[in-house]
Design a protein around this motif. Structure first.
Motif, PDB file in Angstrom:
ATOM      1  N   UNK A 190       0.822  -1.202   0.000  1.00 35.31           N
ATOM      2  CA  UNK A 190       0.000   0.000   0.000  1.00 35.31           C
ATOM      3  C   UNK A 190       0.861   1.259   0.000  1.00 35.31           C
ATOM      4  N   UNK A 191       0.389   2.262  -0.714  1.00 39.61           N
ATOM      5  CA  UNK A 191       1.027   3.575  -0.736  1.00 39.61           C
ATOM      6  C   UNK A 191       0.231   4.485   0.182  1.00 39.61           C
ATOM      7  N   UNK A 192       0.915   5.154   1.099  1.00 44.86           N
ATOM      8  CA  UNK A 192       0.245   6.080   2.000  1.00 44.86           C
ATOM      9  C   UNK A 192       0.436   7.511   1.539  1.00 44.86           C
ATOM     10  N   UNK A 193       0.679   8.396   2.481  1.00 46.43           N
ATOM     11  CA  UNK A 193       0.841   9.819   2.171  1.00 46.43           C
ATOM     12  C   UNK A 193       2.110  10.062   1.349  1.00 46.43           C
ATOM     13  N   UNK A 194       1.969  10.836   0.287  1.00 45.82           N
ATOM     14  CA  UNK A 194       3.102  11.216  -0.560  1.00 45.82           C
ATOM     15  C   UNK A 194       3.106  12.734  -0.711  1.00 45.82           C
ATOM     16  N   UNK A 195       4.263  13.347  -0.536  1.00 47.04           N
ATOM     17  CA  UNK A 195       4.431  14.780  -0.784  1.00 47.04           C
ATOM     18  C   UNK A 195       5.894  14.991  -1.181  1.00 47.04           C
TER      19      UNK A 195
END
Length: 200
Positions: free
Chosen positions: A86-91
């Motif tokens: 799973x990919x969570x928060x990206x910035x």
């Protein structure tokens, strides 16, 4: 007789040197052949994370060492196809990746590009045949990096690298006397979007 001994010593040293060179070359290669290409082919997010455990001084069982030297065993890893990936928060200064089995990658940087205090890597590993889970912190915040770029529309790609040294047993919460030397953690990713769940 003396000439034969000298020849054996020279051949042994040459083989040892060749192994060292091969290991260094393999260590400096990217985690995957092309995460960007994988993302394009599967039409979605692609990533790879590798915890590099050296052959010696890492807690490996003796029978695992030949696999490391021959390049078959690189250490714990996961990617977008792993169960529960799973990919969570990206910035621009933050990435979260996770998967079943105890994988949690949280890397963030400060305004100067140095690894921030919240950065940690949790992963499963077998030491001497025993399955364990560790949660580790960077050895040197100034030695790692997180590089994220916008590859078009809202898709992000990039890479990260850090070394972890201080680890806690993820089950007991106790600080472990392992690893004996810092472990390198590398990752590459492409086609990621905030909150996207990878196919795993």
């Amino acid at each position: 007789m003396r000439g034969k001994k000298l020849l054996v010593i020279i051949i042994t040293l040459a083989l040892l040197l060749a192994c060292i060179v091969a290991l260094r070359l393999r260590r400096d290669k990217p985690v995957g052949p092309s995460v960007s290409e994988t993302s394009r082919l599967i039409g979605g997010p692609a990533f790879e994370v590798q915890v590099e455990m050296p052959a010696f001084n890492s807690g490996r069982a003796p029978w695992e060492i030949p696999g490391v030297l021959l390049g078959y065993d690189h250490g714990p890893r996961f990617d977008q196809a792993s169960p529960g990936a799973q990919v969570g928060k990206i910035s621009p200064n933050h990435i979260e990746l996770s998967a079943d089995g105890g994988w949690v990658i949280l890397i963030e940087t400060d305004s100067e590009g140095r690894l921030a205090q919240g950065t940690h890597v949790a992963f499963p590993v077998k030491l001497g045949g025993r399955p364990l889970k560790f949660d580790c912190r960077p050895a040197d915040p100034t030695a790692g990096y997180l590089d994220i770029t916008n590859s078009g529309s809202d898709q992000l790609q990039g890479s990260f690298q850090l070394e972890v040294a201080t680890c806690k047993n993820a089950v007991s919460g106790k600080t472990a006397a392992w690893p004996y030397k810092p472990l390198r953690v590398r990752g590459n990713f492409a086609g990621l979007k905030k909150g996207m769940k990878a196919e795993g």
